[in-house]
Design a protein around this motif. Structure first.
Motif, mmCIF file in Angstrom:
data_model
loop_
_atom_site.group_PDB
_atom_site.id
_atom_site.type_symbol
_atom_site.label_atom_id
_atom_site.label_comp_id
_atom_site.label_asym_id
_atom_site.label_seq_id
_atom_site.Cartn_x
_atom_site.Cartn_y
_atom_site.Cartn_z
ATOM 1 N N ALA A 1 51.938 20.081 -0.810
ATOM 2 C CA ALA A 1 51.343 18.820 -1.259
ATOM 3 C C ALA A 1 52.094 17.623 -0.702
ATOM 4 C CB ALA A 1 51.322 18.773 -2.788
ATOM 5 N N LEU A 2 53.411 17.692 -0.683
ATOM 6 C CA LEU A 2 54.219 16.590 -0.169
ATOM 7 C C LEU A 2 53.974 16.367 1.321
ATOM 8 C CD1 LEU A 2 57.510 17.313 -2.120
ATOM 9 C CD2 LEU A 2 56.158 15.221 -2.303
ATOM 10 N N ARG A 3 53.774 17.439 2.066
ATOM 11 C CA ARG A 3 53.502 17.296 3.501
ATOM 12 C C ARG A 3 52.177 16.598 3.736
ATOM 13 N NH1 ARG A 3 58.095 16.901 5.910
ATOM 14 N NH2 ARG A 3 59.443 18.694 5.552
ATOM 15 N N PHE A 4 51.182 16.955 2.935
ATOM 16 C CA PHE A 4 49.890 16.275 3.072
ATOM 17 C C PHE A 4 50.008 14.797 2.714
ATOM 18 C CE2 PHE A 4 47.777 20.566 2.743
ATOM 19 C CZ PHE A 4 47.136 20.486 3.966
ATOM 20 N N LEU A 5 50.785 14.498 1.690
ATOM 21 C CA LEU A 5 50.974 13.102 1.295
ATOM 22 C C LEU A 5 51.745 12.327 2.368
ATOM 23 C CD1 LEU A 5 51.826 13.622 -2.472
ATOM 24 C CD2 LEU A 5 49.804 12.451 -1.560
ATOM 25 N N GLN A 6 52.670 12.993 3.032
ATOM 26 C CA GLN A 6 53.418 12.347 4.097
ATOM 27 C C GLN A 6 52.529 12.091 5.310
ATOM 28 O OE1 GLN A 6 56.990 14.363 5.638
ATOM 29 N NE2 GLN A 6 56.260 13.787 7.666
ATOM 30 N N PRO B 1 48.479 8.228 0.735
ATOM 31 C CA PRO B 1 48.101 8.467 -0.659
ATOM 32 C C PRO B 1 46.808 9.269 -0.780
ATOM 33 C CG PRO B 1 48.834 6.216 -0.374
ATOM 34 C CD PRO B 1 48.730 6.798 0.999
ATOM 35 N N LEU B 2 46.792 10.203 -1.749
ATOM 36 C CA LEU B 2 45.634 11.084 -1.972
ATOM 37 C C LEU B 2 45.385 11.211 -3.468
ATOM 38 C CD1 LEU B 2 46.679 13.942 0.491
ATOM 39 C CD2 LEU B 2 44.853 12.275 0.899
ATOM 40 N N THR B 3 44.146 11.482 -3.815
ATOM 41 C CA THR B 3 43.815 11.781 -5.207
ATOM 42 C C THR B 3 44.100 13.253 -5.479
ATOM 43 O OG1 THR B 3 41.537 12.416 -4.723
ATOM 44 C CG2 THR B 3 41.969 10.067 -5.143
ATOM 45 N N ALA B 4 44.115 13.613 -6.755
ATOM 46 C CA ALA B 4 44.311 15.020 -7.113
ATOM 47 C C ALA B 4 43.191 15.874 -6.526
ATOM 48 C CB ALA B 4 44.374 15.166 -8.630
ATOM 49 N N GLY B 5 41.974 15.331 -6.516
ATOM 50 C CA GLY B 5 40.854 16.064 -5.940
ATOM 51 C C GLY B 5 41.025 16.298 -4.452
ATOM 52 N N GLN B 6 41.537 15.306 -3.752
ATOM 53 C CA GLN B 6 41.773 15.470 -2.325
ATOM 54 C C GLN B 6 42.887 16.480 -2.063
ATOM 55 O OE1 GLN B 6 42.435 11.289 -1.606
ATOM 56 N NE2 GLN B 6 40.455 11.050 -0.548
ATOM 57 N N LEU C 1 59.406 11.949 -7.117
ATOM 58 C CA LEU C 1 59.044 12.032 -5.704
ATOM 59 C C LEU C 1 57.708 11.380 -5.399
ATOM 60 C CD1 LEU C 1 60.210 15.665 -4.846
ATOM 61 C CD2 LEU C 1 61.201 13.522 -4.023
ATOM 62 N N ILE C 2 56.785 11.369 -6.352
ATOM 63 C CA ILE C 2 55.503 10.708 -6.124
ATOM 64 C C ILE C 2 55.190 9.800 -7.303
ATOM 65 C CG2 ILE C 2 54.666 12.683 -4.789
ATOM 66 C CD1 ILE C 2 52.760 13.324 -7.108
ATOM 67 N N LEU D 1 45.345 7.402 -7.059
ATOM 68 C CA LEU D 1 45.923 7.763 -5.767
ATOM 69 C C LEU D 1 47.415 7.990 -5.932
ATOM 70 C CD1 LEU D 1 44.195 5.264 -3.308
ATOM 71 C CD2 LEU D 1 44.110 7.758 -3.148
ATOM 72 N N TYR D 2 47.884 9.136 -5.450
ATOM 73 C CA TYR D 2 49.299 9.467 -5.542
ATOM 74 C C TYR D 2 49.933 9.336 -4.157
ATOM 75 C CZ TYR D 2 47.923 11.421 -10.024
ATOM 76 O OH TYR D 2 47.409 11.568 -11.294
ATOM 77 N N GLY D 3 51.121 8.748 -4.130
ATOM 78 C CA GLY D 3 51.849 8.590 -2.878
ATOM 79 C C GLY D 3 53.316 8.908 -3.063
ATOM 80 N N ILE D 4 53.985 9.259 -1.959
ATOM 81 C CA ILE D 4 55.421 9.525 -2.006
ATOM 82 C C ILE D 4 56.168 8.231 -2.323
ATOM 83 C CG2 ILE D 4 57.417 10.170 -0.589
ATOM 84 C CD1 ILE D 4 55.612 12.134 0.881
ATOM 85 N N VAL D 5 57.190 8.332 -3.147
ATOM 86 C CA VAL D 5 58.014 7.173 -3.485
ATOM 87 C C VAL D 5 58.908 6.879 -2.276
ATOM 88 C CG1 VAL D 5 59.726 6.217 -5.066
ATOM 89 C CG2 VAL D 5 57.971 7.790 -5.919
ATOM 90 N N ALA D 6 58.487 5.913 -1.464
ATOM 91 C CA ALA D 6 59.153 5.663 -0.187
ATOM 92 C C ALA D 6 60.594 5.192 -0.355
ATOM 93 C CB ALA D 6 58.363 4.640 0.619
ATOM 94 N N ASP D 7 60.889 4.466 -1.424
ATOM 95 C CA ASP D 7 62.248 3.959 -1.598
ATOM 96 C C ASP D 7 63.128 4.908 -2.406
ATOM 97 O OD1 ASP D 7 61.149 3.628 -4.084
ATOM 98 O OD2 ASP D 7 61.527 1.474 -4.235
#
Length: 389
Positions: A16-21, A25-30, A54-55, A72-78
């Motif tokens: 999941a993290l690789r897809f988000l990277q 940002p992606l929804t749970a459905g995506q 992490l997200i 929409l969920y995204g990786i916490v960049a900072d």
């Protein structure tokens, strides 16, 4: 054997993290569609990744833009900050980024004319200023690209004849002063990483990067893996004995090797014989200036003579490795573009029965810094995305 529940969770989280990277940002459905996991499994991993910091929710998607399914969920960049450095013999460049690689600050500084001690402190101060300008309090990881041999056992920059002593001291000082992880890699290897991920070799799993800058070098990528050799010296093509150099290289110098034909000073001398004047500039070596001038003025004689020289090095690596593709990297390879690459490919075809495509590097001298950033970003994400123990 089937994976244990904890192993399965770790695999799902990393997926999941690789897809988000890669996709943002992606929804749970995506995430469900991309991973092929069940809705409850995705819900669990989203909750788990949020809990670990992490997200996070970064917005909403869809026409109505409301409700849990629209989040929409995204990786916490900072979550972590990184620095990448390109340490040349006469300059240092640095970039500071967040965990996803977004640039926060960058700077460069010439180093020529300074004593070893002064050069070290100057380079350290450059990094500290750039980190401060980025608003970063602590670095998680630092990636350094430098000329010379990297000991494959220890990861340390080895003492190499002809390189400034401050290089090794600089790396040691950073390791002593920073709490961050410090990774060091040969500059040409990092250029190959960048050209494969984002440049001329993006569609190749096997290729050789022929670095043409102030000096010469090569990086070997076979079956998708960077090959460093037993002592970290794979690709030290500057020491390759070749006809026309008037001598042989030695353990302490490559004056009689391929470097004497394809280094920047050698190319500048060759160009002068064809009436082309070129001098080192702050942004590129004299060899690159000469090639750029020759292409602009139609100096075919010089370009043909240079292609003859470069084909010797390309033929050597092709005969031993059969990579199928040679990328002319560095400032000079980039300056030569498709025109110089085509000339080299034609001459290589006459020298070797092994079909080898020759391409111009897409990133030029910037490939080292970009490769350092990609490498340190991967390492930091591997550390942060690892399952908790």
């Amino acid at each position: 054997m089937p994976a244990s529940p904890s192993t399965a969770r770790a695999i799902n989280d990393r997926l999941a993290l690789r897809f988000l990277q890669d996709q943002g940002p992606l929804t749970a459905g995506q995430l469900k569609s991309l991973t092929g996991l069940s809705r409850p499994t995705v819900a669990d991993l989203v909750e788990r990744l949020q809990g670990s910091g992490l997200i996070q929710v970064v917005g909403e998607a869809g026409a109505e833009r409301r409700g849990p399914n629209a989040r929409l969920y995204g990786i916490v960049a900072d979550r972590a900050h990184l620095a990448a450095l390109d340490v040349r013999t006469t300059s240092v460049s640095v970039v500071v980024t967040d965990l996803l690689g977004a640039t926060l600050a960058e700077a460069s500084l010439p180093m020529a004319g300074h004593s070893d001690g002064a050069a070290v402190e100057r380079a350290v101060a450059l990094l500290e200023r750039t980190v401060a300008e980025a608003g970063v309090r602590r670095l998680h990881s630092v990636g350094i690209g430098a000329p010379g041999l990297i000991d494959p056992a220890t990861g340390e920059l080895r003492d190499s004849t002809g390189l400034p002593a401050w290089h090794r001291r600089f790396v040691t000082v950073l390791q002593e002063r920073l709490s961050a992880t410090v990774l060091v890699e040969n500059e040409t290897n990092l250029a190959a990483v960048a050209e494969q991920r984002e440049g001329a070799a993006h569609d190749r799993d096997t290729f050789v990067l022929l670095w043409l800058g102030h000096g010469v070098g090569a990086a070997v990528v076979l079956d998708g893996r960077l090959r460093r050799g037993a002592s970290g010296g794979a690709g030290e093509i500057g020491f390759l004995p070749v006809p026309g150099t008037g001598g042989l290289p030695s353990a302490t110098g490559c004056d009689g090797g391929f470097h004497a034909l394809a280094g920047s000073a050698a190319i500048r001398s060759l160009a002068a014989g064809y009436g082309i004047e070129a001098a080192d500039r702050s942004e590129e070596p004299a060899g690159a200036v000469a090639v750029r001038t020759a292409l602009a003025t139609g100096a075919d004689g010089f370009l043909d003579a240079l292609a003859d020289r470069l084909a010797l090095g390309a033929a050597a690596v092709s005969a031993v490795l059969d990579p199928g593709c040679v990328v002319l990297g560095g400032e000079t390879g980039h300056a030569g573009g498709p025109g110089l690459a085509a000339r080299v490919e034609t001459r290589l075809a006459a020298l070797s029965p092994l079909r080898t495509e020759v391409r111009a590097g897409a990133l030029g001298g910037a490939a080292v810094l970009r490769g350092a950033l990609l490498t340190v970003r991967d390492a930091a994400q591997d550390a942060l995305f690892a399952p908790a123990r």
